[in-house]
Design a protein around this motif. Structure first.
Motif, short mmCIF file in Angstrom:
data_model
loop_
_atom_site.label_atom_id
_atom_site.label_comp_id
_atom_site.label_asym_id
_atom_site.label_seq_id
_atom_site.Cartn_x
_atom_site.Cartn_y
_atom_site.Cartn_z
N MET A 89 0.99 -1.37 0.10
CA MET A 89 0.03 -0.01 -0.09
C MET A 89 0.88 0.99 0.12
N LEU A 90 2.06 1.35 0.75
CA LEU A 90 2.93 2.48 0.63
C LEU A 90 3.49 2.48 -0.67
N ARG A 91 3.72 1.40 -1.37
CA ARG A 91 4.41 1.48 -2.80
C ARG A 91 3.27 2.08 -3.65
N ARG A 92 2.19 1.89 -3.42
CA ARG A 92 1.05 2.47 -4.31
C ARG A 92 0.85 3.78 -3.98
N TYR A 93 0.99 4.15 -2.62
CA TYR A 93 0.83 5.58 -2.15
C TYR A 93 2.07 6.46 -3.00
N PHE A 94 3.15 5.79 -2.96
CA PHE A 94 4.28 6.60 -3.84
C PHE A 94 3.92 6.83 -5.35
N ALA A 95 3.42 5.58 -5.76
CA ALA A 95 3.02 5.89 -7.11
C ALA A 95 1.90 7.00 -7.53
N VAL A 96 1.06 6.90 -6.62
CA VAL A 96 -0.15 8.06 -6.87
C VAL A 96 0.20 9.35 -6.67
N THR A 97 1.19 9.51 -5.33
CA THR A 97 1.51 10.80 -5.19
C THR A 97 2.42 11.40 -6.15
N TRP A 127 4.60 13.45 -12.36
CA TRP A 127 5.46 12.45 -12.99
C TRP A 127 5.27 11.73 -14.27
N PRO A 128 6.02 11.84 -15.40
CA PRO A 128 5.45 10.66 -16.29
C PRO A 128 5.35 9.35 -15.91
N LEU A 129 4.61 8.44 -16.44
CA LEU A 129 4.39 7.11 -16.14
C LEU A 129 5.82 6.31 -16.24
N GLU A 130 6.46 6.57 -17.03
CA GLU A 130 7.61 5.77 -17.27
C GLU A 130 8.75 6.09 -16.31
N LEU A 131 8.68 7.49 -15.66
CA LEU A 131 9.38 7.64 -14.46
C LEU A 131 8.99 6.92 -13.25
N ILE A 132 7.71 6.96 -12.91
CA ILE A 132 7.18 6.27 -11.96
C ILE A 132 7.51 4.78 -11.93
N SER A 133 7.35 4.32 -13.08
CA SER A 133 7.79 2.94 -13.34
C SER A 133 9.03 2.67 -13.10
N GLN A 134 9.92 3.34 -13.53
CA GLN A 134 11.39 3.27 -13.26
C GLN A 134 11.87 3.17 -11.60
N ALA A 135 11.11 4.26 -11.05
CA ALA A 135 11.41 4.38 -9.60
C ALA A 135 10.88 2.97 -8.75
N LEU A 136 9.69 2.69 -9.44
CA LEU A 136 9.17 1.55 -8.60
C LEU A 136 9.97 0.20 -9.05
N GLY A 137 10.73 0.21 -9.96
CA GLY A 137 11.41 -0.97 -10.32
C GLY A 137 10.82 -2.17 -11.16
N HIS A 138 9.80 -1.42 -11.70
CA HIS A 138 8.75 -2.26 -12.61
C HIS A 138 9.38 -2.38 -14.09
N THR A 139 9.37 -3.72 -14.51
CA THR A 139 9.77 -3.92 -15.94
C THR A 139 8.86 -3.70 -16.88
N SER A 140 7.63 -3.20 -16.69
CA SER A 140 6.47 -2.95 -17.46
C SER A 140 5.91 -1.72 -16.89
N LYS A 189 3.08 -1.40 -17.86
CA LYS A 189 1.42 -1.92 -17.57
C LYS A 189 1.31 -2.17 -15.99
N MET A 190 2.37 -2.82 -15.47
CA MET A 190 1.98 -3.05 -14.15
C MET A 190 2.23 -1.60 -12.94
N HIS A 219 0.78 1.17 -14.25
CA HIS A 219 -0.51 1.36 -14.69
C HIS A 219 -1.65 0.70 -13.67
N HIS A 220 -1.53 -0.53 -13.52
CA HIS A 220 -2.17 -1.17 -12.34
C HIS A 220 -2.17 -0.51 -10.85
N TYR A 221 -1.08 0.07 -10.65
CA TYR A 221 -1.11 0.74 -9.26
C TYR A 221 -1.74 1.93 -9.48
N LEU A 222 -2.00 2.50 -10.49
CA LEU A 222 -2.83 3.86 -10.52
C LEU A 222 -4.23 3.58 -11.00
N ALA A 223 -4.77 2.54 -11.20
CA ALA A 223 -5.91 1.99 -11.64
C ALA A 223 -7.09 2.55 -10.80
#
Length: 188
Positions: free
Chosen positions: A120-128, A134-147, A149-150, A152-156
């Motif tokens: 939930m804290l990771r999702r909080y990070f993504a949403v804030t 922040w661009p989706l690509e940057l959030i994805s990199q910060a979270l360590g996602h390989t895609s 698309k993952m 985007h699920h955090y932000l759904a």
């Protein structure tokens, strides 16, 4: 406990990543950044999900809290390289394990009525970060996602109008850049 929750929410690191932080090697005290490295030899069995290196800058307040924690528990910490250790009991000074974090969060939920997980804290990070444009690509990199698309699920769970408004802001920025720099559309 508070430092752990604060750092996960400010860095977006996974629980296994943050529990593997070596306070003498992975923290850049001058630049207020924390790095996570893929290691399979952590005594607490915590490790990064992907074989990657990432780092995150933390706020001045979080950094001050980190320094307070290091000073307060220096006697215990000097016998370990891990930032997060057990502070009391029979396992005092040993690296904190994932199960212990979930047990702590369960105890906190019983006291406060607020359910909280590291995820939930990771999702909080993504949403804030999303709300901070922040661009989706940057959030994805910060979270360590390989895609992405993952990510985007955090932000759904965001209101679709928020996502549409954010996309519109990005489009407007790109259009202004195109007009200003006179970049041909086929080069974008």
């Amino acid at each position: 406990d508070q430092l752990l929750i604060l750092l996960i929410s400010e860095t977006g690191f996974r629980i296994g990543e943050i529990l593997g932080v070596n306070y003498s090697r992975d923290i850049d005290y001058q630049n207020h950044t924390i790095g996570v490295y893929f290691r399979e030899d952590n005594a607490n069995k915590a490790r990064a999900k992907n074989a990657e290196y990432r780092k995150a800058k933390i706020s001045h307040d979080a950094f001050d809290f980190l320094l307070h924690y290091l000073a307060e528990y220096r006697e215990l910490l000097q016998h370990s390289n891990y930032l997060f250790i057990n502070l009391s009991g029979a396992t005092s000074g040993q690296p904190l394990k994932v199960d212990s974090v979930y047990a702590m969060l369960d105890r906190a939920a019983k006291k406060t009525g607020i359910e909280l997980t590291p995820h939930m804290l990771r999702r909080y990070f993504a949403v804030t970060r999303w709300k901070a444009s922040w661009p989706l690509e940057l959030i994805s990199q910060a979270l360590g996602h390989t895609s992405e698309k993952m990510t985007h699920h955090y932000l759904a769970r965001l209101d679709p109008r928020e996502i549409g408004n954010a996309n519109e802001l990005v489009i407007n920025k790109v259009e202004k850049l195109i007009r200003k720099e006179k970049i041909p559309l086929f080069m974008i």
